[in-house]
Design a protein around this motif. Structure first.
Motif, short mmCIF file in Angstrom:
data_model
loop_
_atom_site.label_atom_id
_atom_site.label_comp_id
_atom_site.label_asym_id
_atom_site.label_seq_id
_atom_site.Cartn_x
_atom_site.Cartn_y
_atom_site.Cartn_z
N TYR A 46 0.84 -1.18 0.00
CA TYR A 46 0.00 0.00 0.00
C TYR A 46 0.88 1.24 0.00
O TYR A 46 1.87 1.29 0.74
CB TYR A 46 -0.91 0.00 1.23
CG TYR A 46 -1.64 1.31 1.45
CD1 TYR A 46 -1.42 2.07 2.59
CD2 TYR A 46 -2.51 1.80 0.49
CE1 TYR A 46 -2.07 3.27 2.79
CE2 TYR A 46 -3.16 3.00 0.67
CZ TYR A 46 -2.94 3.74 1.82
OH TYR A 46 -3.57 4.93 1.99
N GLY A 47 0.55 2.21 -0.81
CA GLY A 47 1.40 3.36 -0.98
C GLY A 47 1.26 4.45 0.07
O GLY A 47 2.18 5.23 0.27
N GLY A 48 0.09 4.54 0.71
CA GLY A 48 -0.09 5.58 1.70
C GLY A 48 -0.48 6.91 1.10
O GLY A 48 -0.70 7.02 -0.12
N SER A 49 -0.54 7.93 1.92
CA SER A 49 -1.02 9.24 1.50
C SER A 49 0.10 10.22 1.19
O SER A 49 -0.18 11.35 0.78
CB SER A 49 -1.93 9.83 2.59
OG SER A 49 -1.19 9.99 3.79
N TYR A 50 1.33 9.83 1.36
CA TYR A 50 2.46 10.73 1.13
C TYR A 50 2.91 10.62 -0.32
O TYR A 50 3.30 9.54 -0.78
CB TYR A 50 3.61 10.38 2.06
CG TYR A 50 4.86 11.16 1.85
CD1 TYR A 50 6.08 10.51 1.65
CD2 TYR A 50 4.85 12.56 1.85
CE1 TYR A 50 7.24 11.22 1.45
CE2 TYR A 50 6.01 13.28 1.65
CZ TYR A 50 7.20 12.61 1.46
OH TYR A 50 8.35 13.33 1.27
N PRO A 51 2.87 11.71 -1.08
CA PRO A 51 3.24 11.63 -2.49
C PRO A 51 4.64 11.07 -2.73
O PRO A 51 4.88 10.42 -3.75
CB PRO A 51 3.15 13.09 -2.96
CG PRO A 51 2.16 13.72 -2.04
CD PRO A 51 2.38 13.05 -0.72
N GLY A 52 5.55 11.31 -1.80
CA GLY A 52 6.91 10.82 -1.95
C GLY A 52 7.04 9.31 -1.96
O GLY A 52 8.09 8.79 -2.35
N ASN A 53 5.99 8.61 -1.54
CA ASN A 53 6.03 7.15 -1.55
C ASN A 53 5.81 6.57 -2.95
O ASN A 53 6.01 5.38 -3.17
CB ASN A 53 4.95 6.58 -0.64
CG ASN A 53 5.25 6.82 0.83
OD1 ASN A 53 6.37 7.11 1.20
ND2 ASN A 53 4.22 6.70 1.66
N TYR A 54 5.39 7.40 -3.87
CA TYR A 54 5.02 6.94 -5.20
C TYR A 54 6.13 7.23 -6.20
O TYR A 54 6.73 8.31 -6.20
CB TYR A 54 3.70 7.59 -5.63
CG TYR A 54 2.54 7.13 -4.79
CD1 TYR A 54 2.30 7.69 -3.54
CD2 TYR A 54 1.72 6.11 -5.23
CE1 TYR A 54 1.24 7.24 -2.75
CE2 TYR A 54 0.66 5.66 -4.46
CZ TYR A 54 0.44 6.23 -3.21
OH TYR A 54 -0.60 5.77 -2.43
#
Length: 125
Positions: free
Chosen positions: A104-112
């Motif tokens: 799951y990528g989460g809500s932080y754009p930097g994780n994508y």
């Protein structure tokens, strides 16, 4: 490399519905989480929702919970965002994103790791 291509944006009256699609191409054989973000003019990019790589888990921002639904069809390498009961404050450019090697990528754009070019959604009152 993964290429993402959003479609389905447009102009809609408040209370209406739209469905966005995000087609993935390239190295789509890897498992990756995906998410939708949006950016209104003059504002930061905000998390809309995310989905696990197998589609079993979904997460939403409070502002869209109960109105928006994320789904994915891994056989078609496509991510969807069904938007119902649209409000003028939903007006923004909507982006899909892929987070490799994550359930799951989460809500932080930097994780994508990969982003589409965005599609404009405009909701009139």
């Amino acid at each position: 490399q993964v290429q993402l291509d959003e479609s389905g944006g447009g102009l809609m009256q408040a209370g209406g519905s739209l469905r966005l699609s995000c087609a993935a191409s390239g190295r789509t054989g890897n498992k990756y989480a995906m998410g939708w973000f949006r950016q209104a003019e003059g504002k930061e990019r905000d998390f809309v929702g995310g989905i696990s790589w197998n589609g079993r888990d979904t997460y939403y921002a409070d502002s869209v919970k109960g109105r928006f639904t994320i789904s994915r069809d891994n056989a078609k390498n496509t991510l969807y965002l069904q938007m119902n009961s649209l409000k003028p404050e939903d007006t923004a450019v909507y982006y899909c994103a892929a987070a490799t090697a994550r359930y799951y990528g989460g809500s932080y754009p930097g994780n994508y790791d990969y982003w589409g070019q965005g599609t404009q959604v405009t909701v009139s009152s």
